[in-house]
Design a protein around this motif. Structure first.
Motif, PDB file in Angstrom:
ATOM      1  N   ILE A  65       0.717  -1.494  -0.038  1.00  0.00           N
ATOM      2  CA  ILE A  65      -0.630  -0.093  -0.088  1.00  0.00           C
ATOM      3  C   ILE A  65       0.855   1.310   0.300  1.00  0.00           C
ATOM      4  CG2 ILE A  65      -1.832   1.184   1.434  1.00  0.00           C
ATOM      5  CD1 ILE A  65      -2.581  -1.119   2.240  1.00  0.00           C
ATOM      6  N   TYR A  66       2.037   1.216   0.744  1.00  0.00           N
ATOM      7  CA  TYR A  66       3.066   2.457   0.658  1.00  0.00           C
ATOM      8  C   TYR A  66       3.760   2.157  -0.038  1.00  0.00           C
ATOM      9  CZ  TYR A  66       6.846   5.561   1.906  1.00  0.00           C
ATOM     10  OH  TYR A  66       8.067   6.293   1.893  1.00  0.00           O
ATOM     11  N   ILE A  67       3.770   1.783  -1.160  1.00  0.00           N
ATOM     12  CA  ILE A  67       4.568   1.696  -2.587  1.00  0.00           C
ATOM     13  C   ILE A  67       3.331   2.184  -3.736  1.00  0.00           C
ATOM     14  CG2 ILE A  67       5.242   0.496  -4.517  1.00  0.00           C
ATOM     15  CD1 ILE A  67       7.560  -0.775  -2.304  1.00  0.00           C
ATOM     16  N   LEU A  68       2.486   1.828  -3.717  1.00  0.00           N
ATOM     17  CA  LEU A  68       1.309   2.335  -4.440  1.00  0.00           C
ATOM     18  C   LEU A  68       1.239   3.842  -3.958  1.00  0.00           C
ATOM     19  CD1 LEU A  68      -0.964  -1.154  -4.641  1.00  0.00           C
ATOM     20  CD2 LEU A  68      -0.013  -0.547  -6.173  1.00  0.00           C
ATOM     21  N   SER A  69       0.489   3.842  -2.935  1.00  0.00           N
ATOM     22  CA  SER A  69       0.157   5.185  -2.550  1.00  0.00           C
ATOM     23  C   SER A  69       1.364   5.590  -3.036  1.00  0.00           C
ATOM     24  CB  SER A  69       0.228   5.381  -1.199  1.00  0.00           C
ATOM     25  OG  SER A  69       1.190   5.541  -0.300  1.00  0.00           O
ATOM     26  N   LYS A  70       2.648   5.609  -3.067  1.00  0.00           N
ATOM     27  CA  LYS A  70       3.610   7.113  -3.626  1.00  0.00           C
ATOM     28  C   LYS A  70       4.001   6.793  -5.328  1.00  0.00           C
ATOM     29  CE  LYS A  70       4.619   7.868   0.868  1.00  0.00           C
ATOM     30  NZ  LYS A  70       3.666   8.916   0.768  1.00  0.00           N
ATOM     31  N   ILE A  71       3.130   5.753  -6.056  1.00  0.00           N
ATOM     32  CA  ILE A  71       3.736   5.974  -7.208  1.00  0.00           C
ATOM     33  C   ILE A  71       2.477   6.313  -8.075  1.00  0.00           C
ATOM     34  CG2 ILE A  71       5.797   4.175  -7.299  1.00  0.00           C
ATOM     35  CD1 ILE A  71       3.774   2.118  -7.916  1.00  0.00           C
ATOM     36  N   LYS A  72       3.096   7.017  -9.803  1.00  0.00           N
ATOM     37  CA  LYS A  72       1.873   7.615 -10.077  1.00  0.00           C
ATOM     38  C   LYS A  72       1.989   7.877 -11.772  1.00  0.00           C
ATOM     39  CE  LYS A  72      -1.665  10.695 -11.045  1.00  0.00           C
ATOM     40  NZ  LYS A  72      -2.817  12.093 -10.915  1.00  0.00           N
ATOM     41  N   HIS A  73       1.965   6.961 -12.665  1.00  0.00           N
ATOM     42  CA  HIS A  73       2.719   6.424 -14.312  1.00  0.00           C
ATOM     43  C   HIS A  73       1.479   5.907 -14.207  1.00  0.00           C
ATOM     44  CE1 HIS A  73       5.399   5.987 -17.389  1.00  0.00           C
ATOM     45  NE2 HIS A  73       5.882   6.891 -17.041  1.00  0.00           N
ATOM     46  N   PRO A  74       1.459   6.522 -15.881  1.00  0.00           N
ATOM     47  CA  PRO A  74       0.767   6.035 -17.098  1.00  0.00           C
ATOM     48  C   PRO A  74       1.214   4.429 -17.399  1.00  0.00           C
ATOM     49  CG  PRO A  74       2.065   7.474 -18.568  1.00  0.00           C
ATOM     50  CD  PRO A  74       2.415   7.830 -16.357  1.00  0.00           C
ATOM     51  N   ARG A  75       2.089   3.989 -16.911  1.00  0.00           N
ATOM     52  CA  ARG A  75       2.514   3.026 -17.143  1.00  0.00           C
ATOM     53  C   ARG A  75       2.317   1.824 -16.656  1.00  0.00           C
ATOM     54  NH1 ARG A  75       0.930   4.426 -21.438  1.00  0.00           N
ATOM     55  NH2 ARG A  75      -0.756   3.148 -20.745  1.00  0.00           N
ATOM     56  N   VAL A  76       1.903   2.054 -14.718  1.00  0.00           N
ATOM     57  CA  VAL A  76       1.364   2.032 -14.026  1.00  0.00           C
ATOM     58  C   VAL A  76       0.405   1.514 -13.958  1.00  0.00           C
ATOM     59  CG1 VAL A  76       2.121   1.380 -11.502  1.00  0.00           C
ATOM     60  CG2 VAL A  76       3.904   2.422 -13.361  1.00  0.00           C
ATOM     61  N   ILE A  77      -0.197   0.583 -13.214  1.00  0.00           N
ATOM     62  CA  ILE A  77      -1.716   0.760 -12.110  1.00  0.00           C
ATOM     63  C   ILE A  77      -1.479   1.687 -11.460  1.00  0.00           C
ATOM     64  CG2 ILE A  77      -1.539  -1.328 -10.399  1.00  0.00           C
ATOM     65  CD1 ILE A  77      -4.198  -1.010 -13.848  1.00  0.00           C
ATOM     66  N   GLN A  78      -2.913   2.695 -11.590  1.00  0.00           N
ATOM     67  CA  GLN A  78      -3.101   3.288 -10.650  1.00  0.00           C
ATOM     68  C   GLN A  78      -3.864   2.965  -9.142  1.00  0.00           C
ATOM     69  OE1 GLN A  78      -2.232   6.919 -10.820  1.00  0.00           O
ATOM     70  NE2 GLN A  78      -2.946   6.374  -8.516  1.00  0.00           N
ATOM     71  N   HIS A 128      13.001   4.527  -6.617  1.00  0.00           N
ATOM     72  CA  HIS A 128      13.654   3.316  -6.371  1.00  0.00           C
ATOM     73  C   HIS A 128      12.807   2.096  -5.438  1.00  0.00           C
ATOM     74  CE1 HIS A 128      17.013   5.816  -5.463  1.00  0.00           C
ATOM     75  NE2 HIS A 128      16.779   6.695  -4.961  1.00  0.00           N
ATOM     76  N   VAL A 129      11.914   1.366  -6.476  1.00  0.00           N
ATOM     77  CA  VAL A 129      11.407   0.735  -6.195  1.00  0.00           C
ATOM     78  C   VAL A 129      11.832   0.159  -6.825  1.00  0.00           C
ATOM     79  CG1 VAL A 129       8.598  -0.545  -5.682  1.00  0.00           C
ATOM     80  CG2 VAL A 129       9.161   1.640  -6.127  1.00  0.00           C
ATOM     81  N   VAL A 130      11.906  -1.546  -6.016  1.00  0.00           N
ATOM     82  CA  VAL A 130      12.094  -2.239  -6.594  1.00  0.00           C
ATOM     83  C   VAL A 130      11.124  -3.486  -7.268  1.00  0.00           C
ATOM     84  CG1 VAL A 130      14.120  -5.144  -7.423  1.00  0.00           C
ATOM     85  CG2 VAL A 130      14.560  -2.575  -6.449  1.00  0.00           C
ATOM     86  N   HIS A 131      10.524  -4.267  -8.653  1.00  0.00           N
ATOM     87  CA  HIS A 131       9.368  -4.637  -8.617  1.00  0.00           C
ATOM     88  C   HIS A 131       9.230  -6.198  -7.779  1.00  0.00           C
ATOM     89  CE1 HIS A 131       6.055  -7.222 -10.104  1.00  0.00           C
ATOM     90  NE2 HIS A 131       5.121  -5.518 -10.611  1.00  0.00           N
ATOM     91  N   ARG A 132      10.603  -7.060  -8.652  1.00  0.00           N
ATOM     92  CA  ARG A 132      11.024  -7.944  -7.810  1.00  0.00           C
ATOM     93  C   ARG A 132       9.871  -9.342  -7.935  1.00  0.00           C
ATOM     94  NH1 ARG A 132      12.989  -7.742  -1.671  1.00  0.00           N
ATOM     95  NH2 ARG A 132      10.361  -8.192  -0.991  1.00  0.00           N
ATOM     96  N   ASP A 133       8.509  -8.851  -9.443  1.00  0.00           N
ATOM     97  CA  ASP A 133       8.181  -9.668 -10.021  1.00  0.00           C
ATOM     98  C   ASP A 133       7.280  -9.743 -10.751  1.00  0.00           C
ATOM     99  OD1 ASP A 133       7.050 -12.353  -9.591  1.00  0.00           O
ATOM    100  OD2 ASP A 133       4.787 -12.445  -8.307  1.00  0.00           O
ATOM    101  N   LEU A 134       7.862  -9.101 -11.923  1.00  0.00           N
ATOM    102  CA  LEU A 134       7.333  -8.888 -12.815  1.00  0.00           C
ATOM    103  C   LEU A 134       8.046 -10.040 -14.013  1.00  0.00           C
ATOM    104  CD1 LEU A 134       6.761  -6.254 -14.294  1.00  0.00           C
ATOM    105  CD2 LEU A 134       9.328  -6.467 -15.341  1.00  0.00           C
ATOM    106  N   LYS A 135       6.333 -10.431 -14.075  1.00  0.00           N
ATOM    107  CA  LYS A 135       5.802 -11.398 -15.450  1.00  0.00           C
ATOM    108  C   LYS A 135       4.630 -11.030 -16.366  1.00  0.00           C
ATOM    109  CE  LYS A 135       3.698 -13.963 -11.714  1.00  0.00           C
ATOM    110  NZ  LYS A 135       3.848 -15.121 -10.791  1.00  0.00           N
ATOM    111  N   PRO A 136       4.633 -11.397 -17.030  1.00  0.00           N
ATOM    112  CA  PRO A 136       3.038 -11.766 -18.182  1.00  0.00           C
ATOM    113  C   PRO A 136       2.090 -11.265 -16.895  1.00  0.00           C
ATOM    114  CG  PRO A 136       4.611 -12.948 -19.260  1.00  0.00           C
ATOM    115  CD  PRO A 136       5.025 -12.734 -18.347  1.00  0.00           C
ATOM    116  N   GLU A 137       1.922 -12.698 -16.503  1.00  0.00           N
ATOM    117  CA  GLU A 137       0.402 -12.243 -15.543  1.00  0.00           C
ATOM    118  C   GLU A 137       0.257 -10.964 -14.332  1.00  0.00           C
ATOM    119  OE1 GLU A 137       1.439 -16.148 -15.913  1.00  0.00           O
ATOM    120  OE2 GLU A 137       2.721 -14.355 -15.115  1.00  0.00           O
TER     121      GLU A 137
END
Length: 276
Positions: free
Chosen positions: A54-67, A126-135
């Motif tokens: 929730i902390y990470i999601l609340s701090k990021i905003k970009h058209p290529r990232v789910i809002q 400074h966010v590392v996604h760590r689970d980037l995959k098609p799903e």
């Protein structure tokens, strides 16, 4: 079913797993569709994980990232995360289709640039996604890709020495299989695998049936990079630049942008067309 928010009306179930359930809902207050992730927390570690997400999601905003829209507590031990709804499904659908009908270079370039833009933004933050995959990559109403699911993502700290294996085995970088903390270059590895799949319709590790076999391959292979002979030009160079076993040998995002003319041109044509 009551989700603990009278403004949310369930329309369907989008998915479920050990984390909880994801619903497609109608936000009655705004008359719009939203995605609601309901997570049941059973252990202290799960509480920390959901707080981090929730902390990470609340701090990021970009058209290529789910809002991220909001979070709430529907009941004791349960958290709801409300996010934008991407009606096109996941990138897995595109990849499954590419095995039958190969995508054009223009389609591949558009998909890859969407991912590069999103990943570049996350790494700047400074966010590392760590689970980037098609799903975990969604498709919006315009056919553009959005990076999603930050359940095991982390803020990168130079003092973070934790050695833990996290992620999905088929997309984890070699060093992560042996306990190294995932970092920006681990995400680059996953990006290369996703590009490989978009072009070829399959994961190059598909023939390895267990975690042990994958680790054995990474440990014993005499060639310290993936053989990308199956990939057609110009994507062969892009994939091989990402899929180096040694993290320091992988291209950085600026290198990936600048060393491929097609990507460079498409990237900068899109860069100033952000639609927030």
């Amino acid at each position: 079913m009551d989700l603990g928010d009278r403004n949310l009306r369930i329309e369907s179930v989008l998915g479920n797993g050990s984390f909880g359930v994801v619903y497609l809902c109608r936000d009655l207050a705004k008359n719009s569709k939203v995605c609601v992730k309901i997570v049941k927390m059973k252990h202290v570690a799960e509480v920390q994980a959901i707080k981090s997400e929730i902390y990470i999601l609340s701090k990021i905003k970009h058209p290529r990232v789910i809002q991220f829209l909001r979070s709430y507590i529907p009941s004791h031990g349960t958290v709801g995360i409300v996010m934008e709804y991407a009606p096109g499904g996941t990138l897995k659908k595109i990849i499954d289709r590419s095995a039958i009908r190969p995508p054009t270079d223009s389609q591949i370039c558009s998909n890859i640039c969407d991912l590069i833009m999103g990943l570049e933004y996350l790494h700047i933050r400074h966010v590392v996604h760590r689970d980037l995959k098609p799903e975990n990559i969604l498709i919006d109403s315009k056919g553009r890709l959005k990076i999603a699911d930050f359940g095991i993502s982390a803020i990168k700290h130079s003092s973070n020495k934790q050695r833990v294996v996290v992620g999905s085995p088929l997309y984890m970088a070699p060093e992560c299989h042996f306990g190294s903390t995932p970092n920006f270059q681990s995400d680059i590895w996953a990006l290369g695998l996703i590009c490989y799949e978009i072009v070829c319709g399959t994961n190059p590790l598909r023939k390895l049936n267990s975690l042990e076999q994958i680790r054995y391959y990474f440990k014993m292979s005499s060639i310290r990079h993936f053989n990308c002979i199956e990939i057609r030009k110009p994507w062969k160079f892009f994939c091989s630049s990402c899929l180096q076993f040694e993290p320091t040998q992988r291209f950085t995002i600026p290198q990936l942008i600048s060393n491929h003319f097609t990507i460079t041109l498409h990237y900068y044509n899109q860069y100033f067309k952000y639609d927030y």
